[in-house]
Design a protein around this motif. Structure first.
Motif, PDB file in Angstrom:
ATOM      1  N   UNK A 364      -4.286  -7.388   2.380  1.00 31.07           N
ATOM      2  CA  UNK A 364      -3.667  -6.285   3.118  1.00 31.07           C
ATOM      3  C   UNK A 364      -4.435  -4.985   2.874  1.00 31.07           C
ATOM      4  N   UNK A 365      -4.172  -4.011   3.726  1.00 27.19           N
ATOM      5  CA  UNK A 365      -4.815  -2.704   3.603  1.00 27.19           C
ATOM      6  C   UNK A 365      -4.477  -2.072   2.252  1.00 27.19           C
ATOM      7  N   UNK A 366      -3.224  -2.185   1.853  1.00 26.53           N
ATOM      8  CA  UNK A 366      -2.807  -1.606   0.584  1.00 26.53           C
ATOM      9  C   UNK A 366      -3.566  -2.195  -0.590  1.00 26.53           C
ATOM     10  N   UNK A 367      -3.751  -3.520  -0.598  1.00 26.70           N
ATOM     11  CA  UNK A 367      -4.490  -4.163  -1.687  1.00 26.70           C
ATOM     12  C   UNK A 367      -5.941  -3.684  -1.734  1.00 26.70           C
ATOM     13  N   UNK A 368      -6.530  -3.512  -0.562  1.00 28.01           N
ATOM     14  CA  UNK A 368      -7.935  -3.077  -0.497  1.00 28.01           C
ATOM     15  C   UNK A 368      -8.079  -1.649  -1.030  1.00 28.01           C
ATOM     16  N   UNK A 369      -7.173  -0.771  -0.617  1.00 27.60           N
ATOM     17  CA  UNK A 369      -7.225   0.621  -1.093  1.00 27.60           C
ATOM     18  C   UNK A 369      -7.029   0.673  -2.601  1.00 27.60           C
ATOM     19  N   UNK A 370      -6.075  -0.099  -3.103  1.00 29.68           N
ATOM     20  CA  UNK A 370      -5.801  -0.068  -4.535  1.00 29.68           C
ATOM     21  C   UNK A 370      -6.989  -0.606  -5.337  1.00 29.68           C
TER      22      UNK A 370
END
Length: 501
Positions: A364-370
């Motif tokens: 997910x986008x959130x996992x990538x940003x984190x």
């Protein structure tokens, strides 16, 4: 002793068993019921003038024996340290001295005698009597010391194998006194946290460890089964959602300091069960909570350690200073030039791959940003630092930022590149919270097995109305790692999880 050949170890144990039988044949009680301890080693050593010539009763484990015909010297390890004991046949009697000659390093004895100083200047206890309290059946590893030709102390035969020390913590505590000091400090730190929160008027509570739904964090749970109700249950991964139900119910400040469980990997900063403090205070926000955390940790460190300055890994940390405050998105951009609001996911993935990061598990986008934050920012946060204003995608329980679109009011505290705490202005809008849970469910279906679950009862509680609330979670073990200068979380957990032999 961990390198002791099995045959030698068996021979040593066989000899101790023979000694046990010999002691019993002399009608010696080999596993006593009690002993009237009145004094301790460090008290005697630090207050010699008070104790000199006085009779004391001490008890502890024999850590060294030096026999010289009709007299013997021994070092006794008790709850507060180590002290020398002098035993003479003429003082304790021939029969008792014969019993003492059957004792070994590791046996636990009680000594009654008076305090004096030997000719070499060592404060000691001159025994007038002794009692065997426990016969040790296994030899304990004792480090030996010699002085080399240059006058340097050389230590060998140490119980130093880390894995064995974690597996046999009881033995580690006996032979490595610094280990006990770490756990004494741990107890003081936890006690000071409780004192600080209690003095603020916040109420300590207990919430369920076994839960029908897991939530309050992004993590995989442990699953178990209740036979009587024939239902699946989860060990909690956080204390959050139950504590916020209590804020709904009218408490204005509640906290829980307990154990949580996450079914994740084991490494230097992760153990599957660990200690977590969670605190929720009504009518406050994350800005207030940042100031609160700063003051709490400063006072806890000062009261537990006697100073706000801590040396860790060659670095000096001063908890008396203000913590730095940095922007989550701004710091990513400063370190790699990526704007998380405008950059494409493909470009972010490409950057991570070029940095040597495995990205197959990032769904997910959130996992990538984190992952981006952990790769380019986190390790650089050495001084106590608050990183503020996180993306909405990775903060499903935090309130939307009041002035910046796409962000939430959240901060994490970092020290030495380690996340120490996590806090929000708590989301109290039940409609928004339900939508966030729905989005989390989609992420779960995409393959994010740490996505949060839909909790209908928690939504229902918010529908009755939760006041504006600031929430905080502190990883107690990581904080203690720093304050006691320990390299691994296993060094601050008495019995850490280990792979089966």
């Amino acid at each position: 002793m961990e390198n002791q050949p099995v045959t030698d170890l068996n021979e040593l144990m066989k000899r101790r068993l023979e000694e046990l039988h010999e002691l019993k044949s002399r009608n010696v009680e080999t596993f006593a019921y009690d002993y009237p301890v009145t004094d301790y080693s460090s008290d005697i050593l630090l207050n010699y003038e008070k104790f000199e010539g006085k009779t004391v009763n001490i008890a502890g484990r024999i850590m060294a024996i030096r026999r010289m015909g009709k007299a013997s010297f021994s070092h006794l390890l008790d709850n507060k340290g180590k002290i020398q004991v002098y035993l003479r046949k003429d003082d304790i009697g021939e029969d008792n001295y014969a019993v003492f000659k059957l004792l070994d390093i590791g046996d636990i004895i009680g000594i009654s005698g008076y305090v004096f100083t030997t000719k070499t200047g060592e404060i000691s206890v001159h025994a007038s009597g002794f009692k065997l309290l426990t016969k040790s059946m296994r030899p304990i590893p004792i480090a030996k010391e010699t002085i080399d030709e240059n006058g340097n102390k050389v230590v060998y035969d140490q119980f130093s194998d880390k894995e064995l020390r974690y597996r046999q913590r009881y033995l580690d505590l006996i032979v490595n006194p610094d280990v006990k000091d770490v756990f004494v400090k741990r107890s003081k730190i936890i006690r000071e946290i409780r004192n600080f929160l209690d003095n603020k008027g916040y109420i300590e509570v207990q919430t369920p460890v076994l839960q029908t739904l897991y939530g309050g964090a992004s993590a995989r749970p442990f699953i178990t089964h209740h036979n009587a109700l024939d239902m699946k249950l989860f060990l909690r991964i956080a204390e959050e959602l139950y504590l916020k139900r209590l804020i709904v119910g009218g408490f204005e400040g509640v906290y829980e300091l307990g154990t949580v469980f996450r079914n994740e990997g084991i490494d230097r900063t992760h153990n599957p069960e660990f200690s977590m403090l969670e605190l929720y205070v009504a009518y406050k926000d994350y800005e207030w909570m940042m100031d609160f955390v700063e003051v709490m940790i400063r006072e806890v460190v000062q009261n537990a350690l006697g100073t706000t300055v801590v040396n860790v890994d060659g670095k000096t940390l001063d908890f008396g200073k203000k913590w730095k405050r940095i922007s989550y998105a701004g710091e990513i951009k400063n370190n790699c030039g990526i704007d998380i609001f405008s950059e494409s996911l493909e470009n972010m993935k490409s950057f991570l791959k070029s940095s040597g990061v495995e990205i197959a598990h990032l769904k997910t986008k959130g996992q990538i940003i984190d992952e981006l934050f952990e790769t380019v920012v986190q390790d650089k946060l050495i001084e106590p630092t608050f990183c503020v204003d996180y993306p909405l995608e990775i903060s499903p329980l935090a309130k939307r930022h009041r002035s910046q679109e796409g962000l939430v009011e959240r901060f994490e505290g970092f020290i030495l590149g380690r996340e120490i705490c996590n806090a929000f202005s708590e989301l109290n809008d039940p409609i928004d919270q339900k939508e966030r849970f729905i989005e989390q469910k989609k992420n779960f279906e995409l393959g994010d097995d740490e996505a949060q679950q839909m909790d209908e009862d928690f939504i229902k509680s918010l529908e009755y109305g939760m006041p504006p609330t600031a929430g905080l979670g502190v990883g107690i073990d990581r904080l203690i790692m720093i304050l006691t200068n320990q390299p691994s979380i296993k060094d601050v957990i008495l019995f850490p999880h280990m792979r089966n032999k």
